[in-house]
Design a protein around this motif. Sequence first.
Motif, PDB file in Angstrom:
ATOM      1  N   ASP A 286      45.476  -4.949  49.107  1.00  0.00           N
ATOM      2  CA  ASP A 286      45.562  -5.401  47.833  1.00  0.00           C
ATOM      3  C   ASP A 286      46.323  -4.375  46.807  1.00  0.00           C
ATOM      4  O   ASP A 286      46.593  -3.177  46.964  1.00  0.00           O
ATOM      5  CB  ASP A 286      43.944  -5.199  47.354  1.00  0.00           C
ATOM      6  CG  ASP A 286      43.072  -6.097  47.836  1.00  0.00           C
ATOM      7  OD1 ASP A 286      43.671  -7.320  48.269  1.00  0.00           O
ATOM      8  OD2 ASP A 286      41.920  -6.120  47.863  1.00  0.00           O
ATOM      9  N   ASP A 287      46.915  -4.937  45.702  1.00  0.00           N
ATOM     10  CA  ASP A 287      47.444  -4.279  44.719  1.00  0.00           C
ATOM     11  C   ASP A 287      46.474  -3.702  43.843  1.00  0.00           C
ATOM     12  O   ASP A 287      45.457  -4.018  43.221  1.00  0.00           O
ATOM     13  CB  ASP A 287      48.550  -5.154  43.864  1.00  0.00           C
ATOM     14  CG  ASP A 287      49.547  -5.742  44.699  1.00  0.00           C
ATOM     15  OD1 ASP A 287      49.905  -5.125  45.454  1.00  0.00           O
ATOM     16  OD2 ASP A 287      49.891  -6.821  44.280  1.00  0.00           O
ATOM     17  N   ILE A 288      46.635  -2.334  43.537  1.00  0.00           N
ATOM     18  CA  ILE A 288      45.807  -1.620  42.688  1.00  0.00           C
ATOM     19  C   ILE A 288      46.534  -0.733  41.673  1.00  0.00           C
ATOM     20  O   ILE A 288      47.619  -0.512  41.865  1.00  0.00           O
ATOM     21  CB  ILE A 288      44.746  -0.569  43.491  1.00  0.00           C
ATOM     22  CG1 ILE A 288      45.736   0.403  44.327  1.00  0.00           C
ATOM     23  CG2 ILE A 288      44.236  -1.214  44.628  1.00  0.00           C
ATOM     24  CD1 ILE A 288      45.078   1.612  44.912  1.00  0.00           C
ATOM     25  N   VAL A 289      46.013  -0.285  40.637  1.00  0.00           N
ATOM     26  CA  VAL A 289      46.299   0.818  39.655  1.00  0.00           C
ATOM     27  C   VAL A 289      45.445   1.977  39.730  1.00  0.00           C
ATOM     28  O   VAL A 289      44.225   1.370  39.500  1.00  0.00           O
ATOM     29  CB  VAL A 289      46.321  -0.083  38.112  1.00  0.00           C
ATOM     30  CG1 VAL A 289      46.829   0.772  37.137  1.00  0.00           C
ATOM     31  CG2 VAL A 289      47.289  -1.454  38.541  1.00  0.00           C
ATOM     32  N   GLU A 290      46.232   2.946  39.523  1.00  0.00           N
ATOM     33  CA  GLU A 290      45.338   4.150  39.243  1.00  0.00           C
ATOM     34  C   GLU A 290      45.495   4.713  37.926  1.00  0.00           C
ATOM     35  O   GLU A 290      46.693   4.900  37.451  1.00  0.00           O
ATOM     36  CB  GLU A 290      45.483   5.209  40.233  1.00  0.00           C
ATOM     37  CG  GLU A 290      45.275   4.899  41.610  1.00  0.00           C
ATOM     38  CD  GLU A 290      45.591   5.963  42.534  1.00  0.00           C
ATOM     39  OE1 GLU A 290      45.098   6.871  42.516  1.00  0.00           O
ATOM     40  OE2 GLU A 290      46.216   5.554  43.639  1.00  0.00           O
ATOM     41  N   TYR A 291      44.593   5.073  37.198  1.00  0.00           N
ATOM     42  CA  TYR A 291      44.642   5.541  36.030  1.00  0.00           C
ATOM     43  C   TYR A 291      43.546   6.413  35.542  1.00  0.00           C
ATOM     44  O   TYR A 291      42.193   6.419  35.595  1.00  0.00           O
ATOM     45  CB  TYR A 291      44.539   4.518  34.837  1.00  0.00           C
ATOM     46  CG  TYR A 291      44.460   5.118  33.397  1.00  0.00           C
ATOM     47  CD1 TYR A 291      45.762   5.557  32.721  1.00  0.00           C
ATOM     48  CD2 TYR A 291      43.219   5.184  32.550  1.00  0.00           C
ATOM     49  CE1 TYR A 291      45.707   6.013  31.341  1.00  0.00           C
ATOM     50  CE2 TYR A 291      43.364   5.539  31.275  1.00  0.00           C
ATOM     51  CZ  TYR A 291      44.357   5.940  30.796  1.00  0.00           C
ATOM     52  OH  TYR A 291      44.585   6.483  29.439  1.00  0.00           O
ATOM     53  N   ASP A 292      43.609   7.933  35.347  1.00  0.00           N
ATOM     54  CA  ASP A 292      42.762   8.972  35.007  1.00  0.00           C
ATOM     55  C   ASP A 292      41.732   8.979  36.078  1.00  0.00           C
ATOM     56  O   ASP A 292      40.556   9.000  35.601  1.00  0.00           O
ATOM     57  CB  ASP A 292      42.344   8.441  33.434  1.00  0.00           C
ATOM     58  CG  ASP A 292      41.839   9.777  32.870  1.00  0.00           C
ATOM     59  OD1 ASP A 292      42.096  11.060  33.296  1.00  0.00           O
ATOM     60  OD2 ASP A 292      40.758   9.576  32.004  1.00  0.00           O
ATOM     61  N   GLY A 293      42.200   9.015  36.980  1.00  0.00           N
ATOM     62  CA  GLY A 293      41.321   8.983  38.150  1.00  0.00           C
ATOM     63  C   GLY A 293      40.282   7.809  38.596  1.00  0.00           C
ATOM     64  O   GLY A 293      39.603   7.885  39.618  1.00  0.00           O
ATOM     65  N   GLU A 294      40.634   6.744  37.808  1.00  0.00           N
ATOM     66  CA  GLU A 294      39.928   5.459  38.543  1.00  0.00           C
ATOM     67  C   GLU A 294      40.892   4.632  39.265  1.00  0.00           C
ATOM     68  O   GLU A 294      42.285   4.636  38.799  1.00  0.00           O
ATOM     69  CB  GLU A 294      39.514   4.425  36.950  1.00  0.00           C
ATOM     70  CG  GLU A 294      38.568   5.307  36.014  1.00  0.00           C
ATOM     71  CD  GLU A 294      37.160   5.411  36.718  1.00  0.00           C
ATOM     72  OE1 GLU A 294      37.123   4.933  37.645  1.00  0.00           O
ATOM     73  OE2 GLU A 294      36.337   6.381  36.096  1.00  0.00           O
ATOM     74  N   ILE A 295      40.356   3.755  39.928  1.00  0.00           N
ATOM     75  CA  ILE A 295      41.019   2.824  40.753  1.00  0.00           C
ATOM     76  C   ILE A 295      40.806   1.427  40.201  1.00  0.00           C
ATOM     77  O   ILE A 295      39.594   1.109  40.184  1.00  0.00           O
ATOM     78  CB  ILE A 295      40.823   2.857  42.238  1.00  0.00           C
ATOM     79  CG1 ILE A 295      41.342   4.440  42.661  1.00  0.00           C
ATOM     80  CG2 ILE A 295      41.732   1.996  42.808  1.00  0.00           C
ATOM     81  CD1 ILE A 295      41.046   4.529  44.180  1.00  0.00           C
ATOM     82  N   ILE A 296      41.656   0.621  39.991  1.00  0.00           N
ATOM     83  CA  ILE A 296      41.424  -0.651  39.331  1.00  0.00           C
ATOM     84  C   ILE A 296      42.242  -1.584  40.079  1.00  0.00           C
ATOM     85  O   ILE A 296      43.374  -1.587  40.301  1.00  0.00           O
ATOM     86  CB  ILE A 296      41.763  -0.881  37.677  1.00  0.00           C
ATOM     87  CG1 ILE A 296      40.958   0.237  37.131  1.00  0.00           C
ATOM     88  CG2 ILE A 296      41.598  -2.171  37.370  1.00  0.00           C
ATOM     89  CD1 ILE A 296      41.980   1.323  36.467  1.00  0.00           C
TER      90      ILE A 296
END
Length: 67
Positions: free
Chosen positions: A37-47
Amino acid sequence: MNHPMIDQIEKSGYPNMVEQPEHVGIDYFGDEILDGDDIVEYDGEIILRDNLERYLTQVMEFEFKTA
């Protein structure tokens, strides 16, 4: 006389017809993340990439508009 496939199923059980991808975690919204799956990491969150617009509008309060 049984069909050969029936004999095989009786001996070894049903084959796994569909290989399931490996579970690798949960994203910010609680959706399952699977291997690949494609994910985005931002400020410790995984989306999940599919949830990125939802994250931007609901959490970051971005507004998407048409020019």
